[in-house]
Every structure is written in C-alpha cells, then in structure tokens.
Design an enzyme around this catalytic site. Structure first.
Site, PDB file in Angstrom:
ATOM      1  N   HIS A   1       0.787  -1.039   0.331  1.00  0.00           N
ATOM      2  CA  HIS A   1      -0.135  -0.142   0.111  1.00  0.00           C
ATOM      3  C   HIS A   1       0.908   1.124   0.088  1.00  0.00           C
ATOM      4  O   HIS A   1       0.398   2.409   0.563  1.00  0.00           O
ATOM      5  CB  HIS A   1      -1.007  -0.086   1.236  1.00  0.00           C
ATOM      6  CG  HIS A   1      -2.054  -1.031   1.243  1.00  0.00           C
ATOM      7  ND1 HIS A   1      -3.256  -0.937   0.825  1.00  0.00           N
ATOM      8  CD2 HIS A   1      -2.104  -2.218   1.549  1.00  0.00           C
ATOM      9  CE1 HIS A   1      -4.067  -1.933   0.858  1.00  0.00           C
ATOM     10  NE2 HIS A   1      -3.202  -2.834   1.481  1.00  0.00           N
TER      11      HIS A   1
ATOM     12  N   ASN B   1     -10.428  -2.732   2.317  1.00  0.00           N
ATOM     13  CA  ASN B   1     -10.032  -2.807   1.083  1.00  0.00           C
ATOM     14  C   ASN B   1     -11.198  -2.195   0.300  1.00  0.00           C
ATOM     15  O   ASN B   1     -12.391  -2.294   0.929  1.00  0.00           O
ATOM     16  CB  ASN B   1      -9.557  -4.054   0.788  1.00  0.00           C
ATOM     17  CG  ASN B   1      -7.922  -4.323   0.970  1.00  0.00           C
ATOM     18  OD1 ASN B   1      -7.261  -3.295   1.207  1.00  0.00           O
ATOM     19  ND2 ASN B   1      -7.616  -5.484   0.863  1.00  0.00           N
TER      20      ASN B   1
ATOM     21  N   TYR C   1       1.051  -4.366  11.783  1.00  0.00           N
ATOM     22  CA  TYR C   1       0.775  -2.911  11.365  1.00  0.00           C
ATOM     23  C   TYR C   1       1.710  -2.225  12.313  1.00  0.00           C
ATOM     24  O   TYR C   1       2.698  -1.171  11.987  1.00  0.00           O
ATOM     25  CB  TYR C   1      -0.405  -2.456  11.514  1.00  0.00           C
ATOM     26  CG  TYR C   1      -1.238  -3.174   9.997  1.00  0.00           C
ATOM     27  CD1 TYR C   1      -1.725  -4.341   9.978  1.00  0.00           C
ATOM     28  CD2 TYR C   1      -1.635  -2.254   9.052  1.00  0.00           C
ATOM     29  CE1 TYR C   1      -2.267  -4.811   8.870  1.00  0.00           C
ATOM     30  CE2 TYR C   1      -2.384  -2.733   7.993  1.00  0.00           C
ATOM     31  CZ  TYR C   1      -2.587  -3.954   8.005  1.00  0.00           C
ATOM     32  OH  TYR C   1      -3.326  -4.553   6.962  1.00  0.00           O
TER      33      TYR C   1
HETATM   34  C1  HEM Z   1      -2.333 -10.997   7.621  1.00  0.00           C
HETATM   35  C2  HEM Z   1      -2.591 -10.374   6.688  1.00  0.00           C
HETATM   36  C3  HEM Z   1      -1.955  -8.877   6.465  1.00  0.00           C
HETATM   37  C4  HEM Z   1      -0.817  -8.373   6.763  1.00  0.00           C
HETATM   38  C5  HEM Z   1       0.280  -9.047   7.491  1.00  0.00           C
HETATM   39  C6  HEM Z   1      -0.917  -7.054   6.367  1.00  0.00           C
HETATM   40  C7  HEM Z   1       0.275  -6.093   6.707  1.00  0.00           C
HETATM   41  C8  HEM Z   1       0.125  -4.738   6.232  1.00  0.00           C
HETATM   42  C9  HEM Z   1       1.388  -4.005   6.275  1.00  0.00           C
HETATM   43  C10 HEM Z   1       2.535  -4.323   7.039  1.00  0.00           C
HETATM   44  C11 HEM Z   1       1.257  -2.798   6.041  1.00  0.00           C
HETATM   45  C12 HEM Z   1       1.687  -1.487   5.989  1.00  0.00           C
HETATM   46  C13 HEM Z   1       1.344  -0.465   6.858  1.00  0.00           C
HETATM   47  C14 HEM Z   1       2.286   0.582   7.069  1.00  0.00           C
HETATM   48  O1  HEM Z   1       3.543   0.529   6.761  1.00  0.00           O
HETATM   49  O2  HEM Z   1       1.872   1.685   7.710  1.00  0.00           O
HETATM   50  C15 HEM Z   1      -0.450  -2.943   5.615  1.00  0.00           C
HETATM   51  C16 HEM Z   1      -0.927  -1.822   4.930  1.00  0.00           C
HETATM   52  C17 HEM Z   1      -2.396  -1.848   4.625  1.00  0.00           C
HETATM   53  N1  HEM Z   1      -3.110  -3.034   4.609  1.00  0.00           N
HETATM   54 FE1  HEM Z   1      -2.559  -4.688   5.261  1.00  0.00          FE
HETATM   55  N2  HEM Z   1      -2.073  -6.607   5.926  1.00  0.00           N
HETATM   56  C18 HEM Z   1      -2.751  -7.883   5.655  1.00  0.00           C
HETATM   57  C19 HEM Z   1      -3.993  -8.117   5.056  1.00  0.00           C
HETATM   58  C20 HEM Z   1      -4.720  -6.992   4.944  1.00  0.00           C
HETATM   59  C21 HEM Z   1      -6.231  -6.898   4.634  1.00  0.00           C
HETATM   60  C22 HEM Z   1      -6.891  -8.160   4.450  1.00  0.00           C
HETATM   61  C23 HEM Z   1      -6.766  -5.660   4.204  1.00  0.00           C
HETATM   62  C24 HEM Z   1      -7.861  -5.300   4.038  1.00  0.00           C
HETATM   63  C25 HEM Z   1      -8.982  -5.661   4.886  1.00  0.00           C
HETATM   64  C26 HEM Z   1      -5.384  -4.886   4.341  1.00  0.00           C
HETATM   65  C27 HEM Z   1      -5.595  -3.317   4.242  1.00  0.00           C
HETATM   66  C28 HEM Z   1      -4.347  -2.569   4.217  1.00  0.00           C
HETATM   67  C29 HEM Z   1      -4.456  -1.051   4.155  1.00  0.00           C
HETATM   68  C30 HEM Z   1      -5.669  -0.546   3.532  1.00  0.00           C
HETATM   69  C31 HEM Z   1      -3.196  -0.651   4.254  1.00  0.00           C
HETATM   70  C32 HEM Z   1      -2.944   0.655   4.025  1.00  0.00           C
HETATM   71  C33 HEM Z   1      -2.952   1.689   5.106  1.00  0.00           C
HETATM   72  C34 HEM Z   1      -2.499   3.115   4.878  1.00  0.00           C
HETATM   73  O3  HEM Z   1      -3.321   3.449   4.028  1.00  0.00           O
HETATM   74  O4  HEM Z   1      -1.475   3.302   5.533  1.00  0.00           O
HETATM   75  N3  HEM Z   1      -4.464  -5.630   4.593  1.00  0.00           N
HETATM   76  N4  HEM Z   1      -0.837  -3.933   5.546  1.00  0.00           N
END
Ligand code: HEM
Length: 492
Positions: free
Chosen positions: A65, A138, A348
């Site tokens: 992202h 999402n 996160y």
């Molecule tokens: C085990 C599964 C998942 C892991 C380990 C994971 C991990 C991460 C990580 C490490 C980030 C970066 C955060 C940052 O640097 O601030 C991220 C961002 C993000 N993830 Fe996940 N994620 C997973 C599943 C999901 C799912 C299922 C969704 C949707 C429901 C999702 C939605 C997002 C969104 C929207 C961001 C961006 C947030 C922003 O705008 O800063 N992720 N995710």
C-alpha cells in the site's frame, strides 16, 4: 519571550531564511568559498545542514500500500446502533467524529500508476473521544488468504520478481495455484471492478470480521461496508491504458480536485451482524475472510455517513507518516478470532515502529485527539513535554487510576494447540455464484483476462490445468470455456 511557546509550524515562519536552529541565513544562493571559484568551506554550516536534510528526506515506503492519497472530513451517525455497541462515537444519531482517510493501491511503489489491476486500500481513522478507531479495509469484501502466516509469501509473489523487478503472472499464478481459497478474491480482481475509475467511486469493506459489544456485554460479529453515494465506477482495460498513459496520478488528482471544488465525496456506512451463538448455521465459517456474508441472509443495516470535505495540508505529514492499524479499536468494538485479523493486529504497529520510529503515534496525524496517559516514554524523537516525577505504576504519589472497565467478547475459548486449516473451507461456491451473477459480456471479459494471464509462456501446463480445474469447480461452464480457449484439459 516564552521559550516554550513555539512549536515548529509554518504559522511561525520568520520573514527571512534561517537555519533549523533559527540563525539568520544571509545568502541562500552561493556556498561559502575561497574566492569566487572555490573550494567550498566545510564551515558553511547552512550549506551542510541543507544538503544533509535533503539527503535524508525519504523514509522507507510502506511494504504494501505504498501508493496512496488521503483526505479529511467527518463521520456522522445516522441510525441508532446503541443496542449493538457501547462505542462512544456511535452513541446516537447526529454524533459527528473527525476522520482522516487514506486510499491506496497495494502492490507497487510509492510513485506507481493508479490504473493498475490491484485491490485498493480504504483506511479510515476515527478520532473519537475514547481514542482512535482505525477501520483498515479494502475495496473488495474478501481477501486472498485466510491465514496471515502466508502473507509475506503472498506479497512476494505479487510484487516484482526479485531478479528482474518485473511483476510477472507466472509467479502469481504459481503461488495461488496452491491456494484455492484465493478464487473468491480473484473473482473480484479479474472482474471489471479490478480497476476502480478513481478513489471516489469505489466501495470499502472492513473485510475481516470484528465484534461489536454492547453495554450489557452482549457481542455480535460484525462486518463493515462503505458505499459511495456517487456509485461505483470502474475502468475497462483499454480505458485504464488511456487514463494511465496521460496521468499516472489520476485518482489522487480526482480526489484532491473534487474536494477543492466543494464536490465532497461521501460514503454511507452499513454493517452486517451475526450472533456468535448462530455461527455454525452457515455452510461457511463466518470468520473466514475469504467469504462474504450473503446479504439476503445477513442484511445490511445503515449506521452513518462519511464526508470528505478537507484536503490534506501536507502530503508527507498526513499521508506518508500516517499510520493505520487494525489493532486500534475503541471500547465497544473488538476483534474476532479470524486468524488473518489476529496476524494483522501484530504486523501494522510493528512495521510502523520500523518505518516511522517508536514514537510514530505522537505524530499529529496519528495522535489521539483525547487526553492520554501512560508510562511508555522516551525513545527516538520523543517530543512530548513531560514533567511527572513518578513514571512507574502503581504509586502512592500518583493518583492516576485505571479507566472504567469495558466489556470484552464473553465467549469461552477452548482447544488444543494446532497448526491446521479451518473445517469449512468451501472454496468454490461463492466465487461460482459471483461469476454466474455477471451478465454475458462481463463473463466474457472475465474469461478473456484469465486466458491472457494463463497464456503467459512461463505458466506451465500443470499450473494452467490446476487453474482450469479450480474454476471448473466454481462453475463448470467457466472451466470449459477456459479449457477450450487454452486447449488444456482440467486436472481434476
Ligand atoms: C495477515 C494479513 C495482512 C498483513 C500481515 C498486512 C500487513 C500490512 C502492512 C505491514 C502494511 C503497511 C502498513 C504501514 O506501513 O503503515 C499494510 C497496509 C495496509 N493493509 Fe494490510 N496486511 C494484511 C492484510 C490486509 C487485509 C485483509 C486488508 C484489508 C482489509 C489490508 C489493508 C491494508 C491497508 C488499507 C493498508 C494501507 C494503510 C494505509 O493507508 O496506510 N491488509 N498491511
């Protein structure tokens, strides 16, 4: 002069250039040199500071992202849900809460095009009176995998090849050929909704199952849905090529320009709820993140609306440094046992401590807007003013007390330690139903995208036949079409 009054801010700008420590800079055009030609003096402190600051301008981009756009506004409760939750910000219709939202693409880098076939992030931070609530979702209601232990491998497969730095279908189709639970997500990604026309015209979903708990301690499983009042619009493949070819930031521009023009984007928030006592009555596991809860059996209930009426003032402060985390909840909203959500709860904050530093929650965009108090202190770049002498707990000198208790999910947890898959995988039914809900032209575009992907010369016959077999199990005619066009027999 009050030496403590000036917090760094452009509202306190001096009318002339200064160094970071405030000394006047009388020449910002020429380095300090011996004569007019050089060499340059190391003692030109302003020059060294200017270069050193520039050299450090970039911080690590998000591991996923990375590319996103944000905006601010408010959330307003429109319907009474106080029977379901004691969350203060949902206490009654009319209550408004300030929010910041970040929309994003998932896979590619910070400056990548916004027209790629990729899920979109939809993350909302509610600054409530009882602390922040982050709904990190999402634009699709389901996810590729149901166990977070697979997430790093999944992201590696979707990201560019580590050798060539090119995103390649064979790597994606290879990884997911081991994961039929991804079919439902692919029934969105390879559908027309796989490229939203911009961030204003897309749905949002909390995706994972959370819990709502009311003041009596009764819990309900909940799924969150955002629906744009201007409707969902998408780009077909050739339209995406045209739009992306003329502006690789078209969605950021669309969001910024429409807010600047007073055309404020708005979404309605709905929830679906299931009583945990009834969780076994479905042919799927309600905590399985690869499943939707069919709306004819679990109807949508309206909750409120979100309006984005203010652009951010600074991209770095309010986008790059913004940190969302599904673990950040408020009393009345809790997690569920959904394994994928449970892994997200760790990941996160962990990445944000690395990406932004241990005090990332002090940054203005991330900090709660209510009073806070604890003994977590110091660490790099800690700028909180503290004058307490007691920084331990408990203490007879410090009157601070525990907050009022709030309810947690009352379910009794039992079971032995296991590493295994869930009982009701049911991987094929919902994606098949979704494919059959498309009109013939939409089905044809879906088939065409799969034929293109599976025609990659590096996709082996084995992988191709596994995919055909998977899609056949979702829908016989879909599998047949793919097999015919690819000239492959499904491996059943
Ligand atoms: C085990 C599964 C998942 C892991 C380990 C994971 C991990 C991460 C990580 C490490 C980030 C970066 C955060 C940052 O640097 O601030 C991220 C961002 C993000 N993830 Fe996940 N994620 C997973 C599943 C999901 C799912 C299922 C969704 C949707 C429901 C999702 C939605 C997002 C969104 C929207 C961001 C961006 C947030 C922003 O705008 O800063 N992720 N995710």
């Amino acid at each position: 002069m009050d030496p403590y009054k000036h917090r760094p801010s452009s509202t306190h700008n001096a009318p002339f250039w200064t160094t970071n420590s405030g000394a006047p800079v009388w020449n910002n055009n020429s380095s300090l040199t011996v004569g007019s030609r050089g060499p340059v003096f190391l003692e030109d402190y302003h020059l060294i500071e200017k270069l050193a600051q520039f050299d450090r301008e970039r911080i690590p981009e998000r591991v996923v992202h990375a590319r996103g756009a944000s905006a601010k506004g408010f959330f307003e409760v429109t319907h009474d849900v106080s029977h379901l939750t004691c969350a203060d910000f949902l206490r009654a219709p009319g209550v408004q809460t300030p929010i910041i939202v970040r929309f994003s693409t998932v896979i590619h880098e910070r400056g990548s095009p916004e027209t790629l076939r990729d899920p979109r992030g939809f993350a909302v931070k509610f600054y409530t009176r009882e602390g922040n609530f982050d709904l990190v979702g999402n634009n699709f209601p389901v996810f590729f995998i149901r166990d977070g232990i697979k997430f790093p491998d999944m992201v590696h497969a979707l990201k560019p090849n580590p050798k060539s730095h090119l995103q390649e279908n064979w790597r994606i189709l290879d990884f997911f050929s081991h994961h039929p639970e991804s079919l439902h997500m692919f029934s969105f990604l390879f559908d027309d909704v796989g490229i939203p026309s911009d961030y204003r015209h897309m749905d949002g979903f909390g995706v994972n199952t959370y819990s709502l708990i009311n003041k009596d301690g009764k819990a309900h499983y909940v799924k969150f849905h955002w629906k744009p009042t201007c409707g969902v619009k998408c780009l077909l493949d050739d339209e995406a090529v045209t739009v992306g070819g003329s502006n690789h930031s078209h969605a950021t521009k669309d969001l910024y320009d429409s807010i600047a023009a007073g055309n404020y984007p708005e979404w309605k928030l709905f929830i679906q709820t299931i009583d945990p006592d009834h969780e076994d009555k479905f042919d799927f596991d309600p905590l399985d993140v690869t499943k939707i809860w069919p709306e004819d059996i679990v109807p949508l209930q309206p909750v409120g609306r979100m309006v984005l009426n203010k652009n951010i003032d600074n991209f770095f402060a309010e986008n790059e440094q913004l940190a969302f985390c599904p673990a950040i909840v408020v009393p009345g909203i809790h997690y569920s046992d959904d394994k994928l959500l449970q892994t997200r709860i760790f990941s996160y904050a962990d990445t944000q401590r690395h990406r932004l530093g241990p005090n990332y929650l002090m940054l203005p965009a991330n900090a709660p807007k209510c009073a806070l108090h604890n003994n977590h202190h110091d660490g790099f770049m800690n700028f909180m003013h503290r004058d307490e002498e007691v920084n331990y707990f408990p203490s007879r000198y410090d009157p601070v007390r525990h907050a009022e208790s709030f309810p947690l999910p009352p379910r009794v947890l039992t079971g032995k330690r296991e590493k295994c898959v869930i009982d009701k995988e049911n991987n094929f039914k919902q994606p098949g139903e979704r494919y059959r809900s498309f009109d013939p032209a939409r089905q044809e575009r879906f088939v065409h995208r799969w034929v293109q992907a599976l025609s990659d010369t590096w996709v082996t016959h084995e992988i191709c036949s596994i995919w055909i077999s998977y899609w056949s199990q979702c829908d016989k005619s879909l599998g047949q079409k793919l097999a015919t066009r690819l000239n492959v027999r499904p491996s059943m």
